[in-house]
Design a protein around this motif. Sequence first.
Motif, short mmCIF file in Angstrom:
data_model
loop_
_atom_site.label_atom_id
_atom_site.label_comp_id
_atom_site.label_asym_id
_atom_site.label_seq_id
_atom_site.Cartn_x
_atom_site.Cartn_y
_atom_site.Cartn_z
N UNK B 80 0.74 -1.18 0.03
CA UNK B 80 0.13 0.06 0.02
C UNK B 80 0.75 1.33 0.04
N UNK B 81 2.01 1.22 0.80
CA UNK B 81 2.81 2.47 0.74
C UNK B 81 3.62 2.84 -0.53
N UNK B 82 4.29 1.66 -1.24
CA UNK B 82 5.05 1.85 -2.30
C UNK B 82 4.09 2.21 -3.39
N UNK B 83 2.81 1.37 -3.37
CA UNK B 83 1.78 1.66 -4.42
C UNK B 83 1.10 3.35 -4.41
N UNK B 84 1.13 3.76 -3.00
CA UNK B 84 0.50 4.93 -3.08
C UNK B 84 1.56 6.05 -3.30
N UNK B 85 2.89 5.65 -3.15
CA UNK B 85 4.01 6.59 -3.41
C UNK B 85 4.14 6.63 -5.10
#
Lengths: 84, 561
Positions: B80-85
């Motif tokens: 979720x973090x990397x996708x959001x970034x």
Amino acid sequence: MSDHWLVRPATIRLLWRVFIGVLALTVVAEFLVAHHPHFRFEEIIGFGAWYGFLACAGMIVFAKGLAFFLKRPDSYYEKGESDG
Amino acid sequence: MASALLHPGLLIVIAGFALALLRGRARAAVALAAPLAVLALILAAPAGIAWSGTWLGLEIRPLAYDALSRLFAVVFAIMMFAGALFALNQQSRLELPAAFVYGGAALGALLAGDLVTLFVCWELMAVGSTLVIWSAGSSPAYRASMRYLAIHLLGGVLLFAGIAGHVAATGSTEFGRLALDTPAHWLILAGFLVNAGAPPLSAWLPDAYPEASWSGMVFLSAFTTKTAVYVLLRGFPGTELLVWVGLFMVFYGIVYALLENDMRRILAYSIVNQVGFMVTGIGIGTEMALNGAAAHAFTHIIYKALLLMSAGSVLYATQKRKCTDLGGLFRTMPLTALCGGIGALAISSFPLTSGFVSKSMISQAAGDEHLLWVWLALAAATAGVFLHAGIKFPWFVFFQKDSGLRPEEPPLNMRLAMLLFAALCIGLGIFYEPLYALLPFGTGYVPYTGSHVVVQLELLLFSGLAFFVMLPMLRRTLTITLDVDWFYRRLAPLLVRACSLALRAMGESLGMAKDGGMRRIKAATHALHGPQALFARTWTTGGMALWAALLLAGYLLVVYV
């Protein structure tokens, strides 16, 4: 203007030589490591090498055979479908 | 303390709704902070049931942690973090909130301690992911999202029927190991397998995912199929059927990807292929195999997202998806090419990458169990992964020919997301102990032995040789390969059209027959009862008297004779 060094024919020839050298090295390296095979034929020299090559060749040929029956132009589904 | 009060999935869903309202820096801050907070929460949570209660008279446990659910939840939060970034500069205002609802629902499914909560999250996941595809905004994406939703609602119906049957028979909503002994359990398995991309309905995945936006597919690749792997690990470990289902998926993915021209459809087929490895491991069912399947899901999420970020960056920069239009992009997008290459090495499980330390446990388990044919198939498939994803994707997109395109590297946030995941792909390949410590079983597996590394390198490099030797056979053409979706995209509409034509023809002939019949009845009635007809015309008084006299005479005759 000459093209990128990576795509010059001389570079590609060099890459092929290095690649074949590395391929040979991996088979030679078999003699340097300890083996603990699960199955008898794993002991045949270069098992990974010939099996990997033949498996891939087989899959490509099978894929081409399948394509003979199932290949269609990529606009195949575009006609006849609407937002309805 | 906080981990007993806060539900990671719910937090991500709430963050998703907040993202829909926020803009600018506040939006970026929430999008990045929420997954990190959730990651900390998951790592801090003790094993056990945190939330429980009753709902509609059913025992539910909406929040429960154990080793397996924590492993998956950790990688979902990282994703979720990397996708959001990666998606921070996405123009669509819908996509990121939808992706958060989708990811939050997937987390909820992982942390569900009962079948009822699992089902609710399962359906929410289908809605969230449909919205992610939808938010690409194109008409093909809309149509694909509707087909996608139809298949997933079908999977949901199967799952619901199975759960209802299970609860009715046992009176328990607990989600534990299920044996294939009742129709209800078969239905649950079928529901799970639909989401895993298993045959016969694998086609939903390469049909729908590549229609999402350049960032949308990064999210989609991670959650639905891996949640299915997780529930299969939990519900059906050691079910032999899954070995064969998994192997079918493995080779289906390879063969279809070899024939594919769209770079993101290549990677979509490769998702089915990779999930096939996991499903095979679940079918083998030993501790080594289950560890392998779980670890492979973990590493797969990261390297597949990396590959799709690389493909997404190309799509973002060039607006092109087809290998026939691409090529030679390494000149102006070296970082994207490098990161795509690292993802390609990891998916091929090259030594020193994350794929090597996870996938080899599945092969090891097949060998330990002396499953000769399974082991041979997995070895062939390992070579085949390098063929269809490891070389094919980077070669046709970044090298091949000079397409003349000179696109720029993508914006900073996209580059950072790719660098983060590229670092994880290599980091997990070298420092694998933290990953192994998270696995459900302690098997003491050592991935790096001399013979394993050498045989793996042989398999992969000679697969590479096969690729370049047979390159003319792999030349890209403007074609697709028909799949099972043909039945519902072509045959079913044709049948419906044929039926409606037949019905109309029948109706018309009925109408004609009806008209003809009515005309005859009308004519006959008119002939008898019309103004001048036999029964309607006025008779003369003499004629009437004559006929009455004749009738009476006849009557006398009948009476007296």
